[in-house]
Design a protein around this motif. Structure first.
Motif, PDB file in Angstrom:
ATOM      1  N   GLY A 331      -3.231-117.388  73.656  1.00  0.00           N
ATOM      2  CA  GLY A 331      -2.722-118.572  74.327  1.00  0.00           C
ATOM      3  C   GLY A 331      -2.655-118.384  75.830  1.00  0.00           C
ATOM      4  O   GLY A 331      -2.595-117.249  76.322  1.00  0.00           O
ATOM      5  N   VAL A 332      -2.702-119.495  76.542  1.00  0.00           N
ATOM      6  CA  VAL A 332      -2.517-119.502  77.995  1.00  0.00           C
ATOM      7  C   VAL A 332      -1.538-120.623  78.310  1.00  0.00           C
ATOM      8  O   VAL A 332      -1.788-121.790  77.980  1.00  0.00           O
ATOM      9  CB  VAL A 332      -3.845-119.723  78.752  1.00  0.00           C
ATOM     10  N   LEU A 333      -0.408-120.286  78.910  1.00  0.00           N
ATOM     11  CA  LEU A 333       0.598-121.274  79.297  1.00  0.00           C
ATOM     12  C   LEU A 333       0.807-121.189  80.799  1.00  0.00           C
ATOM     13  O   LEU A 333       1.114-120.106  81.321  1.00  0.00           O
ATOM     14  CB  LEU A 333       1.925-121.007  78.569  1.00  0.00           C
ATOM     15  N   ALA A 421       8.996-115.685  80.683  1.00  0.00           N
ATOM     16  CA  ALA A 421       9.853-116.166  81.772  1.00  0.00           C
ATOM     17  C   ALA A 421       9.590-115.379  83.049  1.00  0.00           C
ATOM     18  O   ALA A 421       9.460-115.963  84.146  1.00  0.00           O
ATOM     19  CB  ALA A 421      11.317-116.057  81.366  1.00  0.00           C
ATOM     20  N   ASP A 422       9.488-114.064  82.942  1.00  0.00           N
ATOM     21  CA  ASP A 422       9.258-113.236  84.137  1.00  0.00           C
ATOM     22  C   ASP A 422       7.847-113.422  84.685  1.00  0.00           C
ATOM     23  O   ASP A 422       7.649-113.484  85.904  1.00  0.00           O
ATOM     24  CB  ASP A 422       9.489-111.768  83.795  1.00  0.00           C
ATOM     25  N   ALA A 423       6.867-113.491  83.795  1.00  0.00           N
ATOM     26  CA  ALA A 423       5.483-113.661  84.243  1.00  0.00           C
ATOM     27  C   ALA A 423       5.303-115.012  84.922  1.00  0.00           C
ATOM     28  O   ALA A 423       4.650-115.127  85.968  1.00  0.00           O
ATOM     29  CB  ALA A 423       4.535-113.539  83.049  1.00  0.00           C
ATOM     30  N   ARG A 424       5.916-116.033  84.355  1.00  0.00           N
ATOM     31  CA  ARG A 424       5.815-117.376  84.928  1.00  0.00           C
ATOM     32  C   ARG A 424       6.507-117.454  86.278  1.00  0.00           C
ATOM     33  O   ARG A 424       6.008-118.094  87.216  1.00  0.00           O
ATOM     34  CB  ARG A 424       6.446-118.376  83.955  1.00  0.00           C
ATOM     35  N   ALA A 425       7.638-116.794  86.400  1.00  0.00           N
ATOM     36  CA  ALA A 425       8.395-116.814  87.650  1.00  0.00           C
ATOM     37  C   ALA A 425       7.652-116.116  88.781  1.00  0.00           C
ATOM     38  O   ALA A 425       7.926-116.380  89.965  1.00  0.00           O
ATOM     39  CB  ALA A 425       9.757-116.154  87.446  1.00  0.00           C
ATOM     40  N   SER A 426       6.712-115.246  88.440  1.00  0.00           N
ATOM     41  CA  SER A 426       5.956-114.543  89.488  1.00  0.00           C
ATOM     42  C   SER A 426       5.073-115.500  90.274  1.00  0.00           C
ATOM     43  O   SER A 426       4.680-115.207  91.407  1.00  0.00           O
ATOM     44  CB  SER A 426       5.084-113.448  88.872  1.00  0.00           C
ATOM     45  N   GLY A 427       4.725-116.645  89.671  1.00  0.00           N
ATOM     46  CA  GLY A 427       3.881-117.625  90.336  1.00  0.00           C
ATOM     47  C   GLY A 427       2.423-117.224  90.417  1.00  0.00           C
ATOM     48  O   GLY A 427       1.612-117.929  91.029  1.00  0.00           O
ATOM     49  N   GLU A 428       2.075-116.107  89.789  1.00  0.00           N
ATOM     50  CA  GLU A 428       0.699-115.604  89.846  1.00  0.00           C
ATOM     51  C   GLU A 428       0.031-115.745  88.478  1.00  0.00           C
ATOM     52  O   GLU A 428       0.695-115.972  87.469  1.00  0.00           O
ATOM     53  CB  GLU A 428       0.701-114.128  90.258  1.00  0.00           C
ATOM     54  N   GLU A 429      -1.287-115.604  88.465  1.00  0.00           N
ATOM     55  CA  GLU A 429      -1.965-115.470  87.184  1.00  0.00           C
ATOM     56  C   GLU A 429      -1.531-114.140  86.575  1.00  0.00           C
ATOM     57  O   GLU A 429      -1.651-113.094  87.224  1.00  0.00           O
ATOM     58  CB  GLU A 429      -3.477-115.524  87.360  1.00  0.00           C
ATOM     59  N   ARG A 455       1.612-114.376  67.914  1.00  0.00           N
ATOM     60  CA  ARG A 455       0.915-115.651  68.087  1.00  0.00           C
ATOM     61  C   ARG A 455       1.876-116.824  67.851  1.00  0.00           C
ATOM     62  O   ARG A 455       1.891-117.800  68.612  1.00  0.00           O
ATOM     63  CB  ARG A 455      -0.273-115.736  67.123  1.00  0.00           C
ATOM     64  N   ALA A 456       2.691-116.713  66.802  1.00  0.00           N
ATOM     65  CA  ALA A 456       3.650-117.776  66.503  1.00  0.00           C
ATOM     66  C   ALA A 456       4.684-117.916  67.621  1.00  0.00           C
ATOM     67  O   ALA A 456       5.076-119.034  67.985  1.00  0.00           O
ATOM     68  CB  ALA A 456       4.345-117.482  65.171  1.00  0.00           C
ATOM     69  N   ALA A 457       5.111-116.794  68.183  1.00  0.00           N
ATOM     70  CA  ALA A 457       6.089-116.844  69.277  1.00  0.00           C
ATOM     71  C   ALA A 457       5.495-117.513  70.507  1.00  0.00           C
ATOM     72  O   ALA A 457       6.179-118.278  71.211  1.00  0.00           O
ATOM     73  CB  ALA A 457       6.573-115.437  69.606  1.00  0.00           C
ATOM     74  N   VAL A 458       4.225-117.245  70.771  1.00  0.00           N
ATOM     75  CA  VAL A 458       3.544-117.886  71.904  1.00  0.00           C
ATOM     76  C   VAL A 458       3.429-119.384  71.664  1.00  0.00           C
ATOM     77  O   VAL A 458       3.696-120.203  72.563  1.00  0.00           O
ATOM     78  CB  VAL A 458       2.155-117.253  72.130  1.00  0.00           C
ATOM     79  N   HIS A 459       3.039-119.764  70.469  1.00  0.00           N
ATOM     80  CA  HIS A 459       2.903-121.191  70.160  1.00  0.00           C
ATOM     81  C   HIS A 459       4.250-121.903  70.251  1.00  0.00           C
ATOM     82  O   HIS A 459       4.319-123.073  70.645  1.00  0.00           O
ATOM     83  CB  HIS A 459       2.298-121.361  68.768  1.00  0.00           C
ATOM     84  N   ALA A 460       5.332-121.198  69.901  1.00  0.00           N
ATOM     85  CA  ALA A 460       6.663-121.795  70.004  1.00  0.00           C
ATOM     86  C   ALA A 460       7.045-122.070  71.455  1.00  0.00           C
ATOM     87  O   ALA A 460       7.829-122.984  71.740  1.00  0.00           O
ATOM     88  CB  ALA A 460       7.690-120.875  69.354  1.00  0.00           C
ATOM     89  N   LEU A 461       6.490-121.292  72.374  1.00  0.00           N
ATOM     90  CA  LEU A 461       6.755-121.509  73.802  1.00  0.00           C
ATOM     91  C   LEU A 461       5.989-122.707  74.353  1.00  0.00           C
ATOM     92  O   LEU A 461       6.361-123.265  75.394  1.00  0.00           O
ATOM     93  CB  LEU A 461       6.367-120.263  74.604  1.00  0.00           C
ATOM     94  N   ALA A 462       4.901-123.074  73.658  1.00  0.00           N
ATOM     95  CA  ALA A 462       4.017-124.107  74.202  1.00  0.00           C
ATOM     96  C   ALA A 462       4.675-125.475  74.246  1.00  0.00           C
ATOM     97  O   ALA A 462       4.477-126.240  75.203  1.00  0.00           O
ATOM     98  CB  ALA A 462       2.733-124.171  73.368  1.00  0.00           C
TER      99      ALA A 462
END
Length: 471
Positions: A331-333, A421-429, A455-462
């Motif tokens: 997944g890519v969010l 949450a941490d990866a998204r907060a970095s603002g980077e790819e 995979r299920a945890a990633v989809h739950a974030l989507a």
């Protein structure tokens, strides 16, 4: 199904009623054997009973009436100590074998014109990818392939053999310990590093199990051996001195005068005494990193050994879609990519994925193998933050302390949420990498279940991310 030959009218005991055991029981029965089954787990016994099999408590059985014991590979044969069913079989002089051995004997009993080609693949890491890659390349070239063993279906559950078929088999050290008569047209040992030492006693026992894949080969057969680690390099030297089969070394680290190798992603074929550049593996999207270049070198060599042209082999490599649970993007969010490397059940396997990314948010942990993650220290500088799960969390925290930021998340779902949450907060790819460097058995049935949970945890974030985007 492949009906097992050689046991017609004989009683064969099957112990361990998971996928391998039940598949073998069906195949033995189809071949005319009288099959008696047992498992220490009641749920497994119920599944066998529902299929109409005869259940016999082997702890009280008349072992002198039994001709052979078909042992599932997960049951200890020698270490840490022999299982009680092994001791009872040995005390009665009953032969102990596995499903690969049953397959091997059935092939040997067939008329020569009906025997299939066999490609056997082992190694500490990369077995599944290489097995799937070989099968893909051969299928793309129009060959009739069947893939199984330690991947997908148990070998005896595959479609029955004929002379034009090619069986591509992933073989674990556990399976090889129970195999003595397999004669592979192409045998592959990719690499060897410490693993499963509790089952083999020490490295000597583990290496001896891996070398069994080379048994019975002779003139006209091929041995493809990685030479990028000292154990495999020694094996290659030993069998070269024996001078029977054709030997093609493979490497992803150095140029060689014979065999197949990859340097910086360029694939070279030196199987005919000349060195030819044949492919740019950096263009193969599903084969990133040096470890995959070694896998590709082995697959290319195997397919050439079976008569494919260089072009057909390369075309197959380039179209390979990849393997679930091995550096699989699930997944890519926003700008965060989630990579499922659940099959990395030891440190050396995790190293391969960690080396492929300059920076990543790392989910690691589970039931640790011998040595833990100590050998990965030089890669900790690439870890933006680690999220530790399972039994190994505290021990891994001690190794990471002062070398990389970390948090003990406990379970996979919590770790995935926190990493996102941490990866998204970095603002980077960014990359969120599940590469546990551990077995899964503390929290999951196997690495597949762990990868599916990721995979299920990633989809739950989507869903929440999509909801935010609509505001």
């Amino acid at each position: 199904m492949i009906p097992v030959r050689g046991f017609t009218g004989k009683t064969v005991a099957v112990f361990g009623l998971g996928r391998t055991g039940l598949t073998a029981a069906r195949a033995l029965q189809a071949g005319g054997a009288k099959v008696i089954l047992w498992d220490e787990n009641e749920k497994s016994r119920e599944a066998a009973r529902a299929e109409g099999f005869t259940l016999v408590d082997l702890s009280n059985a008349d072992w002198y009436a039994i001709s052979a014991l078909m042992l599932s590979p997960g049951v200890p044969l020698t270490h840490p100590k022999p299982h009680w069913v092994v001791e009872k079989a040995r005390d009665a002089g009953v032969e102990i074998l596995g499903d690969i051995e049953l397959f091997a004997r059935t092939v040997a009993a067939a008329p020569a014109h009906k025997r299939p080609k066999i490609v056997a693949v082992t190694g500490t890491n990369g077995k599944s990818t290489t097995t799937a890659l070989i099968a893909h390349v051969l299928a793309q070239a129009g060959r009739d392939i069947r893939i199984g063993g330690n991947i997908g279906y148990g070998v005896l559950g595959l479609e029955d053999m004929h002379g034009g078929a090619v069986y591509v088999l992933e073989l674990s050290s556990y399976q090889l310990d129970l195999t003595s008569s397999l004669k592979a047209d192409v045998s592959i040992i990719l690499n060897i590093s410490p693993d499963h030492l509790e089952r083999h006693g020490d490295m000597e026992g583990y290496v001896a199990a891996k070398k069994r894949i080379l048994l019975n080969q002779g003139k006209g057969d091929f041995a493809i051996v990685g030479v990028d680690d000292p154990w495999c390099a020694q094996i290659c030297t030993e069998i070269t001195a024996a001078n029977r089969r054709t030997i093609w070394p493979i490497s992803a680290r150095r140029a060689m005068g014979r065999g197949v190798y990859s340097l910086q992603g360029m694939l070279y074929d030196a199987t005919d005494g000349r060195v030819n550049e044949v492919a740019d593996l950096t263009r193969a999207r599903s084969l990133p990193g040096r470890h995959n270049w070694q896998n590709a070198s082995a697959a290319y060599a195997a397919c050439r050994a079976l008569g494919l042209t260089a072009q057909d082999a390369v075309d197959g490599l380039m179209s390979f879609p990849g393997l679930a649970h091995r550096m699989e993007t699930v997944g890519v969010l926003d700008k965060v990519r989630f990579v499922n490397d659940s099959k990395a059940t030891n440190a050396d396997a995790a190293r391969q994925a960690m080396s492929a990314y300059p920076r990543f948010y790392w989910i690691a942990g589970g039931r640790a193998k011998v040595g833990g993650i100590d050998e990965l220290t030089e890669l900790f500088g690439s870890v933006a933050k680690a999220y530790l799960i399972g039994e190994a969390a505290e021990a891994f925290a001690g190794v990471l302390d002062g070398k990389a930021p970390y948090v003990i998340s406990g379970d996979l779902e919590s770790a995935t949420r926190a990493a996102f949450a941490d990866a998204r907060a970095s603002g980077e790819e960014a990359i969120v990498l599940l590469s546990p460097a551990c077995a899964s058995f503390d929290q999951f049935a196997d690495f597949e279940e762990r990868g599916d949970a990721f995979r299920a945890a990633v989809h739950a974030l989507a869903a929440p991310v999509a909801k935010e985007a609509r505001r």
